[in-house]
Design a protein around this motif. Structure first.
Motif, short mmCIF file in Angstrom:
data_model
loop_
_atom_site.label_atom_id
_atom_site.label_comp_id
_atom_site.label_asym_id
_atom_site.label_seq_id
_atom_site.Cartn_x
_atom_site.Cartn_y
_atom_site.Cartn_z
N MET A 1 14.72 92.70 -17.36
CA MET A 1 15.38 91.73 -16.47
C MET A 1 14.33 90.82 -15.82
O MET A 1 13.38 91.30 -15.21
N LYS A 2 14.50 89.50 -15.97
CA LYS A 2 13.52 88.57 -15.44
C LYS A 2 13.67 88.42 -13.92
O LYS A 2 14.77 88.35 -13.40
N ALA A 3 12.51 88.40 -13.27
CA ALA A 3 12.53 88.19 -11.82
C ALA A 3 12.81 86.73 -11.51
O ALA A 3 12.31 85.84 -12.20
N LYS A 4 13.64 86.50 -10.52
CA LYS A 4 13.94 85.13 -10.15
C LYS A 4 12.76 84.51 -9.40
O LYS A 4 12.12 85.15 -8.58
N LYS A 5 12.48 83.27 -9.74
CA LYS A 5 11.39 82.57 -9.08
C LYS A 5 11.85 82.12 -7.70
O LYS A 5 12.87 81.46 -7.54
N VAL A 6 11.08 82.52 -6.70
CA VAL A 6 11.42 82.16 -5.33
C VAL A 6 10.60 80.93 -4.94
O VAL A 6 9.38 80.95 -4.93
N GLU A 7 11.29 79.85 -4.65
CA GLU A 7 10.60 78.62 -4.26
C GLU A 7 10.28 78.65 -2.77
O GLU A 7 11.12 78.98 -1.94
N GLU A 8 9.04 78.32 -2.48
CA GLU A 8 8.59 78.32 -1.09
C GLU A 8 9.16 77.09 -0.37
O GLU A 8 9.10 75.98 -0.87
N THR A 9 9.76 77.34 0.76
CA THR A 9 10.31 76.24 1.56
C THR A 9 9.25 75.78 2.55
O THR A 9 8.72 76.57 3.34
N ILE A 10 8.92 74.51 2.48
CA ILE A 10 7.90 73.95 3.36
C ILE A 10 8.57 73.34 4.59
O ILE A 10 9.52 72.57 4.47
N ASP A 11 8.09 73.72 5.76
CA ASP A 11 8.58 73.12 7.00
C ASP A 11 7.83 71.81 7.21
O ASP A 11 6.66 71.81 7.58
N LEU A 12 8.50 70.69 6.93
CA LEU A 12 7.84 69.40 7.02
C LEU A 12 7.60 68.95 8.47
O LEU A 12 7.02 67.89 8.68
N LEU A 13 8.03 69.76 9.41
CA LEU A 13 7.75 69.45 10.82
C LEU A 13 6.76 70.45 11.42
O LEU A 13 6.59 70.49 12.64
N LYS A 14 6.10 71.20 10.56
CA LYS A 14 5.16 72.23 11.04
C LYS A 14 4.09 71.63 11.96
O LYS A 14 3.85 72.12 13.07
N TYR A 15 3.44 70.57 11.50
CA TYR A 15 2.36 69.97 12.30
C TYR A 15 2.91 69.25 13.53
O TYR A 15 2.29 69.27 14.59
N GLU A 16 4.07 68.63 13.37
CA GLU A 16 4.70 67.97 14.51
C GLU A 16 5.09 68.99 15.59
O GLU A 16 4.88 68.75 16.78
N LYS A 17 5.62 70.13 15.17
CA LYS A 17 6.05 71.16 16.13
C LYS A 17 4.88 71.72 16.92
O LYS A 17 5.02 72.07 18.10
N GLU A 18 3.73 71.82 16.28
CA GLU A 18 2.53 72.28 17.00
C GLU A 18 2.19 71.32 18.14
O GLU A 18 1.73 71.74 19.21
N LEU A 19 2.42 70.05 17.90
CA LEU A 19 2.14 69.04 18.93
C LEU A 19 3.23 69.01 19.99
O LEU A 19 2.96 68.77 21.17
N TYR A 20 4.49 69.26 19.56
CA TYR A 20 5.58 69.32 20.54
C TYR A 20 5.29 70.36 21.61
O TYR A 20 5.62 70.18 22.79
N LYS A 21 4.66 71.47 21.21
CA LYS A 21 4.34 72.55 22.15
C LYS A 21 3.36 72.09 23.22
O LYS A 21 3.27 72.67 24.30
N GLU A 22 2.64 71.02 22.91
CA GLU A 22 1.68 70.45 23.87
C GLU A 22 2.27 69.23 24.58
O GLU A 22 1.56 68.44 25.19
N ASN A 23 3.62 69.12 24.47
CA ASN A 23 4.34 67.99 25.08
C ASN A 23 3.92 66.63 24.50
O ASN A 23 3.98 65.60 25.19
N ILE A 24 3.52 66.65 23.24
CA ILE A 24 3.20 65.41 22.53
C ILE A 24 4.36 65.12 21.58
O ILE A 24 4.65 65.91 20.69
N THR A 25 5.04 64.01 21.80
CA THR A 25 6.21 63.70 20.97
C THR A 25 6.08 62.37 20.22
O THR A 25 6.77 62.17 19.22
N LEU A 26 5.24 61.47 20.71
CA LEU A 26 5.05 60.19 20.02
C LEU A 26 3.95 60.35 18.98
O LEU A 26 2.77 60.08 19.23
N ILE A 27 4.36 60.84 17.81
CA ILE A 27 3.42 61.19 16.75
C ILE A 27 3.54 60.18 15.61
O ILE A 27 4.61 59.99 15.03
N GLY A 28 2.44 59.52 15.30
CA GLY A 28 2.43 58.55 14.21
C GLY A 28 1.96 59.18 12.92
O GLY A 28 0.88 59.79 12.87
N GLY A 29 2.76 59.08 11.87
CA GLY A 29 2.35 59.56 10.55
C GLY A 29 1.89 58.37 9.73
O GLY A 29 2.66 57.42 9.52
#
Length: 221
Positions: A1-29
């Protein structure tokens, strides 16, 4: 029985959320496009998105179809807190080299914002020329939603410029290859010559210029 491939879900707000914790919200990408083409400018875009913004499917512009990029462009332009564009032409690229031109385009994009960002996330670029705190992220256009948004705006903006150039010089096929050194493009340059919009320091263009000089010298002997 073949194991199903599990696709990694990337949190595209990971870096932004780190800054939100420092009360930084105006983030330019910020991201740029157009390092590889033989003709036209390098274009950068900086986008400030609302806090915790979500846009399904948004990622690195290179992974999206042209139709999708156009759709996302309209949505981002409508939803963003601010969008800045930076353009550095071929002459300047020849003068300072493509790396510095890309850095300059990013700086110009940041300065073009109507709202000053508190922090910048850049796509793998050291921004030594700005007075704002920043973080450069390798493959940032696929890891940060803010940078992905910048990448889409920059790509669509530059492509539209190439469509305009195509209207002026349809024989070169700019609408198709966008200035990149495809086989067809190189053949068209050899056939029709070099326009002022070309990057004269890029090898295929430089080689053709030297070839033409040699031909002219031989013809005059």
């Amino acid at each position: 029985m073949k194991a199903k491939k599990v696709e990694e879900t990337i949190d595209l707000l990971k870096y932004e959320k780190e800054l939100y914790k420092e009360n930084i919200t105006l983030i330019g990408g910020v991201d740029e496009v157009g390092r590889g083409p033989l003709v036209g400018p390098v274009v950068a875009a900086c986008v400030i998105l609302p806090k915790n913004y979500s846009l399904d499917g948004l990622t690195d512009s290179k992974k999206l179809s042209e139709k999708k990029r156009e759709q996302y462009y309209d949505i981002i332009m409508k939803d963003a807190i601010s969008v800045g564009i930076g353009i550095v032409d071929a002459k300047k690229i020849d003068e300072i080299n493509i790396l510095e031109a890309s850095r300059l385009a990013m700086k110009l994009a940041i300065e073009d914002l109507k709202v000053k960002p508190e922090y910048i996330l850049s796509d793998a670029m050291k921004l030594t020329n700005i007075d704002i705190s920043y973080r450069d992220i390798i493959h940032g256009d696929a890891l940060s939603l803010s940078i992905a948004a910048g990448s889409v705006i920059a790509k669509v903006t530059r492509d539209r410029m190439m469509y305009e150039l195509d209207k002026e010089h349809p024989e070169y096929g700019f609408a198709k290859h966008k200035g990149y050194p495809t086989k067809e493009h190189l053949e068209m340059i050899e056939k029709y010559g070099i326009l002022e919009n070309y990057r004269f320091t890029y090898r295929p263009v430089r080689d053709l210029i030297n070839k033409m000089k040699e031909f002219n010298n031989e013809s005059s002997d």
